[in-house]
Design a protein around this motif. Structure first.
Motif: not given
Length: 547
Positions: A293-300, A312-318, A320-329, A354-358
């Motif tokens: 995908t595009q790394t400069l897109w937000g998690t949604l 597939f459902e991505c569940e990588c560390d980024r 799962k992090d609601p702040t996207e590794l502190g970037t708030y992208l 409240s749950n980035p994987l949902d």
């Protein structure tokens, strides 16, 4: 992606039965010593010992480093197993993939057409290309002639949906091992069968293969070939942007996805070999990852794209992090905490999932009790993206206004703001009327600041030797060199200080060169830039030369 090795070993070069295994990687076989040497020269040296394909219940088939891999090392170099046009596209040549423009022919403007099957092509040379011969023969034998004609150059043609799946199916006779390799890749067909797209493919593609061409394939196999392409194909583009195709690379498709990958890939030569390059040091035993995908897109947006396209459902560390590794992208400011009278709040509280994987989870303020529905985030993202896409792309004003207008809503590293900032970096110093010699000191400083800001983002989301970092470094060193020239000529800095600053620019340029020198379109430009900056450093005795 899933892939099964044939039970009977076959030679990597000639596909005949073989019993000599590669002593390094223990992954490929040869029928003789001469073929082992030939296979090494033709590309096995680039992948031998660097990785192996491993299976686990968690990740399925994936690629693991079998030794320590250096930053910048080419891990894999592979020819496409199949390459062809995208499912829907404007008229492109079936041989070279070039976007076609009509020529003045007898009877008006039209594309050059293959003399046998009537598909639009570049000309006689492409008509005779090996990649086109099998499909051309089966179509012409069945008296089929393509009906595409020139109407307008930007009209997308759905007829192209049949070509690349046809090329997959044709390998069953021409290269049975290749066909087996391709058809054993993951398809996710069960998830797609009843979608609107596949209902159309059932009517068009299946009818074309079975009834028009008379090929003996069942509907399941035909749709599976199309679905394997959707799931595994890479988007392939020429460096000048005139050619675009999709291709499957059987080995490269084994790489797992990550939203913070440890590799990047480029395409080489006219046959579009893929080269996979380590962007960071990879230790023995580490999983080798790419991004789908595009790394400069937000998690949604990233997770929805991966779910809809790659299934597939991505569940990588980024993710799962609601702040996207502190970037708030992918985040916005809390409208309650950042309302009137909140100017002195630092840092400004953010809305986070409240749950980035949902994707249906509520978004809550990090400080207060305020929350919003996830659909509001989707709507807001889409509305602002539409605003961004409408901006005048030839000048800086609209982009600067966009950033300023939404500064109380969007984090400075929100993905929409980042897109606007990337556009500004390109405009300042590169566009007509905005060359480095023309822009004001203020805009030159703005370019430098933006480059530094996005380099910090790159360190978190695309660490290491990525094209994103390399191109930012090129822009930064060019702007810093011009700054140095102006400051020296205006008497703001001494010759010694100017020399130090030019050396700093040279360090940036050398890093950019290390990153980008493998890119086919960058080699000459990088050599010129290094020579120019070296000349400026050599000119110390006579002052600072022109930038």
């Amino acid at each position: 992606m899933d892939h099964k090795k044939p039970e009977i070993p076959t030679c990597e070069v000639c596909q005949q039965p073989a019993n000599q295994i590669c002593g390094g990687c223990k992954l490929v076989y040869y029928c003789s010593r001469p073929h082992q040497k030939l296979g090494w020269r033709e590309g096995h040296k680039f992948k031998c010992c660097a990785f192996k394909i491993h299976y686990s219940d968690t990740f399925g088939r994936h690629m693991i480093a079998t030794r320590d891999i250096k930053q910048g090392e080419m891990i894999l170099k592979e020819k496409p197993a199949v390459i062809g046009p995208r499912m829907t596209c404007t008229p492109h040549c079936l041989a070279c993939g070039k976007k076609l423009e009509p020529a003045k022919l007898e009877g008006g403007f039209d594309f050059y057409k293959c003399s046998l099957c009537n598909w639009p092509m570049c000309g006689p040379q492409c008509e005779k290309a090996d990649v086109h011969k099998p499909e051309c023969k089966i179509m012409s034998d069945r008296k089929y002639r393509c009906a595409i004609k020139y109407e307008q150059s930007d009209k997308a043609e759905a007829a192209y949906c049949v070509i690349t799946p046809l090329r997959v199916l044709l390998t069953k006779n021409s290269n049975p091992l290749q066909f087996e390799n391709l058809m054993s890749l993951e398809s996710h067909l069960e998830d797609k069968k009843d979608t609107p797209l596949y209902l159309v493919l059932r009517a068009n593609l299946v009818t074309f293969i079975v009834q028009v061409l008379g090929m003996e394939f069942d509907e399941e196999t035909i749709l599976k070939a199309a679905s394997i392409l959707d799931t595994n194909a890479f988007d392939v583009r020429s460096t000048d942007g005139t050619k675009r195709s999709r291709a499957i690379y059987v080995t490269a498709s084994m790489m797992n996805h990550s939203c913070k990958p440890n590799t990047r890939h480029i395409f080489l030569d006219d046959d579009y070999k893929i080269a996979v390059i380590a962007t960071v040091p990879i230790s023995k035993g580490d999983i080798i990852t790419a991004t789908y995908t595009q790394t400069l897109w937000g998690t949604l947006d990233r997770r929805r794209h991966l779910r809809n396209i790659k299934h597939f459902e991505c569940e990588c560390d980024r993710c799962k992090d609601p702040t996207e590794l502190g970037t708030y992208l992918g985040n916005i400011y809390c409208s309650i905490c950042n309302g009137p009278g909140s100017d002195n709040i630092t840092p400004k509280p953010m809305m986070v999932s409240s749950n980035p994987l949902d994707e249906n989870a509520l978004w809550r303020c990090e400080k207060c009790e305020h929350f919003i529905q996830s659909r509001q985030m989707f709507w807001g993202n889409n509305a602002l993206m539409q605003d961004l896409n409408k901006l005048n792309k030839t000048g800086h004003k609209d982009y600067e206004d966009f950033i300023r207008r939404y500064s109380n809503t969007l984090h400075p590293l929100n993905h929409l703001v980042v897109q606007a900032k990337l556009a500004l970096i390109q405009i300042y110093g590169n566009y007509k009327g905005y060359s480095l010699t023309e822009i004001s000191d203020a805009l030159l400083k703005r370019k430098v600041d933006l480059c530094h800001e996005l380099l910090e983002l790159a360190d978190k989301l695309e660490p290491g030797w990525t094209r994103f970092r390399g191109t930012l470094l090129l822009d930064l060193q060019a702007a810093m060199t011009m700054q140095t020239k102006r400051e020296y000529e205006s008497g703001k800095i001494t010759k010694a200080a100017a020399q130090d600053q030019l050396m700093e620019s040279m360090v940036l340029l050398q890093e950019a060169t290390n990153i980008l020198k493998v890119e086919p379109d960058m080699r000459t430009a990088l050599e010129v830039k290094i020579q120019e900056l070296s000349s400026q450093l050599d000119a110390e005795e006579n002052g600072i030369s022109d930038a």
